[in-house]
Scaffold this motif. Structure first.
Motif, PDB file in Angstrom:
ATOM      1  N   ALA A 111       0.835  -1.210   0.000  1.00 50.64           N
ATOM      2  CA  ALA A 111       0.000   0.000   0.000  1.00 50.64           C
ATOM      3  C   ALA A 111       0.864   1.252   0.000  1.00 50.64           C
ATOM      4  O   ALA A 111       0.544   2.237  -0.672  1.00 50.64           O
ATOM      5  N   THR A 112       1.966   1.223   0.740  1.00 48.68           N
ATOM      6  CA  THR A 112       2.868   2.373   0.766  1.00 48.68           C
ATOM      7  C   THR A 112       3.401   2.670  -0.625  1.00 48.68           C
ATOM      8  O   THR A 112       3.403   3.816  -1.081  1.00 48.68           O
ATOM      9  N   LEU A 113       3.860   1.631  -1.313  1.00 44.69           N
ATOM     10  CA  LEU A 113       4.392   1.825  -2.666  1.00 44.69           C
ATOM     11  C   LEU A 113       3.313   2.319  -3.624  1.00 44.69           C
ATOM     12  O   LEU A 113       3.558   3.194  -4.463  1.00 44.69           O
ATOM     13  N   ALA A 114       2.108   1.763  -3.520  1.00 50.01           N
ATOM     14  CA  ALA A 114       1.024   2.202  -4.403  1.00 50.01           C
ATOM     15  C   ALA A 114       0.684   3.668  -4.174  1.00 50.01           C
ATOM     16  O   ALA A 114       0.445   4.417  -5.130  1.00 50.01           O
ATOM     17  N   ILE A 115       0.679   4.087  -2.928  1.00 56.37           N
ATOM     18  CA  ILE A 115       0.389   5.494  -2.600  1.00 56.37           C
ATOM     19  C   ILE A 115       1.451   6.405  -3.197  1.00 56.37           C
ATOM     20  O   ILE A 115       1.142   7.408  -3.848  1.00 56.37           O
ATOM     21  N   LEU A 116       2.705   6.070  -2.978  1.00 59.49           N
ATOM     22  CA  LEU A 116       3.787   6.923  -3.451  1.00 59.49           C
ATOM     23  C   LEU A 116       3.854   6.944  -4.974  1.00 59.49           C
ATOM     24  O   LEU A 116       4.134   7.980  -5.588  1.00 59.49           O
ATOM     25  N   ALA A 117       3.576   5.797  -5.595  1.00 62.09           N
ATOM     26  CA  ALA A 117       3.577   5.751  -7.060  1.00 62.09           C
ATOM     27  C   ALA A 117       2.457   6.596  -7.649  1.00 62.09           C
ATOM     28  O   ALA A 117       2.605   7.155  -8.745  1.00 62.09           O
ATOM     29  N   SER A 118       1.347   6.723  -6.946  1.00 62.58           N
ATOM     30  CA  SER A 118       0.203   7.456  -7.482  1.00 62.58           C
ATOM     31  C   SER A 118       0.500   8.946  -7.656  1.00 62.58           C
ATOM     32  O   SER A 118      -0.169   9.619  -8.443  1.00 62.58           O
ATOM     33  N   VAL A 119       1.478   9.458  -6.922  1.00 63.54           N
ATOM     34  CA  VAL A 119       1.827  10.880  -7.041  1.00 63.54           C
ATOM     35  C   VAL A 119       3.260  11.085  -7.529  1.00 63.54           C
ATOM     36  O   VAL A 119       3.754  12.215  -7.550  1.00 63.54           O
ATOM     37  N   GLY A 120       3.930   9.993  -7.889  1.00 67.16           N
ATOM     38  CA  GLY A 120       5.309  10.115  -8.356  1.00 67.16           C
ATOM     39  C   GLY A 120       6.245  10.635  -7.289  1.00 67.16           C
ATOM     40  O   GLY A 120       7.158  11.409  -7.583  1.00 67.16           O
ATOM     41  N   ALA A 121       6.051  10.198  -6.057  1.00 62.56           N
ATOM     42  CA  ALA A 121       6.861  10.713  -4.946  1.00 62.56           C
ATOM     43  C   ALA A 121       8.308  10.228  -5.069  1.00 62.56           C
ATOM     44  O   ALA A 121       8.557   9.076  -5.415  1.00 62.56           O
ATOM     45  N   PRO A 122       9.272  11.095  -4.757  1.00 57.40           N
ATOM     46  CA  PRO A 122      10.676  10.678  -4.804  1.00 57.40           C
ATOM     47  C   PRO A 122      11.044   9.846  -3.574  1.00 57.40           C
ATOM     48  O   PRO A 122      10.583  10.134  -2.466  1.00 57.40           O
ATOM     49  N   ILE A 123      11.859   8.827  -3.756  1.00 54.11           N
ATOM     50  CA  ILE A 123      12.330   8.010  -2.647  1.00 54.11           C
ATOM     51  C   ILE A 123      13.850   8.006  -2.644  1.00 54.11           C
ATOM     52  O   ILE A 123      14.487   8.313  -3.643  1.00 54.11           O
ATOM     53  N   THR A 124      14.399   7.664  -1.501  1.00 51.25           N
ATOM     54  CA  THR A 124      15.849   7.622  -1.365  1.00 51.25           C
ATOM     55  C   THR A 124      16.250   6.232  -0.874  1.00 51.25           C
ATOM     56  O   THR A 124      15.542   5.640  -0.038  1.00 51.25           O
ATOM     57  N   PRO A 125      17.339   5.643  -1.381  1.00 52.18           N
ATOM     58  CA  PRO A 125      17.726   4.287  -0.974  1.00 52.18           C
ATOM     59  C   PRO A 125      18.009   4.211   0.523  1.00 52.18           C
ATOM     60  O   PRO A 125      18.684   5.071   1.086  1.00 52.18           O
ATOM     61  N   ASP A 126      17.479   3.191   1.185  1.00 51.04           N
ATOM     62  CA  ASP A 126      17.712   2.998   2.614  1.00 51.04           C
ATOM     63  C   ASP A 126      17.393   1.545   2.948  1.00 51.04           C
ATOM     64  O   ASP A 126      16.253   1.110   2.785  1.00 51.04           O
ATOM     65  N   GLU A 127      18.396   0.792   3.397  1.00 53.47           N
ATOM     66  CA  GLU A 127      18.217  -0.628   3.690  1.00 53.47           C
ATOM     67  C   GLU A 127      18.051  -0.896   5.178  1.00 53.47           C
ATOM     68  O   GLU A 127      18.255  -2.023   5.645  1.00 53.47           O
ATOM     69  N   THR A 128      17.679   0.113   5.964  1.00 55.52           N
ATOM     70  CA  THR A 128      17.404  -0.112   7.385  1.00 55.52           C
ATOM     71  C   THR A 128      16.347  -1.213   7.511  1.00 55.52           C
ATOM     72  O   THR A 128      15.305  -1.148   6.849  1.00 55.52           O
ATOM     73  N   PRO A 129      16.582  -2.230   8.340  1.00 52.46           N
ATOM     74  CA  PRO A 129      15.682  -3.402   8.368  1.00 52.46           C
ATOM     75  C   PRO A 129      14.393  -3.169   9.156  1.00 52.46           C
ATOM     76  O   PRO A 129      13.980  -4.005   9.952  1.00 52.46           O
ATOM     77  N   PHE A 130      13.754  -2.036   8.947  1.00 54.78           N
ATOM     78  CA  PHE A 130      12.485  -1.721   9.590  1.00 54.78           C
ATOM     79  C   PHE A 130      11.624  -0.934   8.600  1.00 54.78           C
ATOM     80  O   PHE A 130      12.126  -0.400   7.603  1.00 54.78           O
ATOM     81  N   GLU A 131      10.348  -0.857   8.899  1.00 54.71           N
ATOM     82  CA  GLU A 131       9.450  -0.014   8.108  1.00 54.71           C
ATOM     83  C   GLU A 131       9.654   1.439   8.531  1.00 54.71           C
ATOM     84  O   GLU A 131       9.336   1.831   9.653  1.00 54.71           O
TER      85      GLU A 131
END
Length: 395
Positions: free
Chosen positions: A170-190
């Motif tokens: 759901a998080t990815l679908a929300i962000l994709a719906s507005v073309g939100a920018p993301i930054t790489p982060d492999e922290t093992p938590f949400e």
């Protein structure tokens, strides 16, 4: 003065982190509680504690709402919010956030919005988080919301549907719906939750704005991490310097037509202008099967979008209208009247950051003078501009 806020999401965002950051930036807890009581639902409380985590001091907000596993539909939540006595702006912002959540859940589960039953985000604590953020922004006088790129984290998270990969679908679908920018982060938590993503997708423009800072707030999440698990907000006033020329809150509408007479398209553009569109134009295009067509474009303010879309649907043969949010830079302009031996004509003067950089006679005035006096239009233009350069204004 209306304020702006920037969500600096260096460790992501959740609903409770957003609430804590607003409280840490100066939002009154008592005022927020009083606003949330206008929801007319019982069984919740809101606490806020000042904490120090590592090098940072901030606020941990905690909504207490032990109502068990209550699954609400979007209509259930709309009923709660719409029947409240909250300000209209708070209701509108809250409904927008939940609508984005519902659309994302429907997409992920392959169903429709009306069939979605919210689980985690339908619980009373999530409702208080979301409406609390909307109410907090209103209490702080915030009209414009901005946000940084979002770190999402990695691993797995538990949900009502079982284990889910991080980022949650759901998080990815929300962000994709507005073309939100993301930054790489492999922290093992949400790091960014669906609620946090929906708040920003519904309300924010993803960039750092020019502003004059008034306050900074840190909102802590529940999880203890090696790095600060915090959301930082920057609260301030819009910078009225070089960025004052930028107009925001504009929408560009576009549609392609290849099966309508030219005079009807011309009529549609006239109707859009009469309705208040800032600009309307047509572009020749080549459509499928080599058919010539025309693209109609209309630049409108956000509050005029629905009216303009309705006009396009009714006045053209289109089956759909594209839209995107845009900004534009504009010059300051004024009108002066120029007295010439042949008559008076208006001239539009153009200023950029206080400097006069251009001027243009109004065509209608010059054409009228040319017809009445029987002289070439170019002669009238030259006469008007010559008088303008010599300072011969009527007023």
């Amino acid at each position: 003065m209306p304020r702006v806020i920037y969500f600096d999401c260096f460790s992501g965002i959740s609903g409770d982190m957003a609430l804590g950051a607003l409280l840490d930036a100066g939002l009154s807890l008592d005022a927020l509680r009083e606003a949330l009581r206008r929801l007319n639902v019982d069984g919740w409380d809101l606490n806020a504690m000042r904490e120090v985590r590592g090098p940072l001091a901030g606020t941990r907000a905690h909504v207490i709402a032990p109502e068990g596993h209550v699954h609400r539909t979007l209509d259930d939540i709309r009923a709660i919010i719409s029947t409240s006595s909250l300000p209209a702006a708070v209701i509108e912002r809250s409904m927008r956030i939940f609508a984005i959540l519902a659309e994302a859940e429907a997409q992920v589960h392959g169903t429709t919005v009306d069939r979605i039953h919210f689980h985690e985000v339908g619980a009373l604590d999530a409702i208080v988080d979301i409406v609390g953020v909307a109410a907090g922004l209103d209490l702080l006088g915030v009209e414009q919301v901005f946000a940084s790129p979002l770190p999402l984290g990695a691993g797995w998270v538990r949900s009502a549907h079982g284990p889910l990969p991080i980022p949650a679908p759901a998080t990815l679908a929300i962000l994709a719906s507005v073309g939100a920018p993301i930054t790489p982060d492999e922290t093992p938590f949400e790091l960014t939750t669906p609620t946090g993503a929906a708040i920003l997708a519904a309300l924010a423009t993803f960039r750092r704005p020019p502003m004059r800072l008034c306050a900074i707030g840190y909102g802590f999440g529940a999880r203890q991490m090696e790095r600060p698990n915090a959301l930082r907000v920057w609260l301030g006033d819009p910078d009225e310097g070089e960025d004052a020329s930028r107009q925001r809150g504009l929408v560009l509408l576009e549609t392609n037509i290849d099966d309508q007479p030219a005079e009807q398209i011309a009529y549609a553009t006239d109707v859009l202008r009469a309705a208040g569109a800032l600009d309307v134009w047509c572009t020749p295009i080549l459509m499928k099967k080599g058919r010539p067509g025309v693209q109609i474009s209309a630049l409108v303010t956000a509050d005029l979008e629905d009216t303009a879309v309705n006009l396009l649907m009714r006045e053209t043969t289109t089956l759909g209208v594209r839209r995107r949010s845009v900004e534009r830079h504009v010059c300051d302009r004024d009108i002066v009247e120029i007295a010439t031996p042949l008559g008076v004509a208006r001239v539009k003067r153009k200023r950029w950051r206080g400097e006069l950089i251009g001027a243009a006679p109004e065509y209608d005035d010059c054409a009228r003078i040319a017809r009445e006096c029987g002289v070439p239009l170019a002669t009238v233009y030259q006469m008007v501009m010559g008088r303008l350069e010599n300072g011969a204004t009527k007023c």
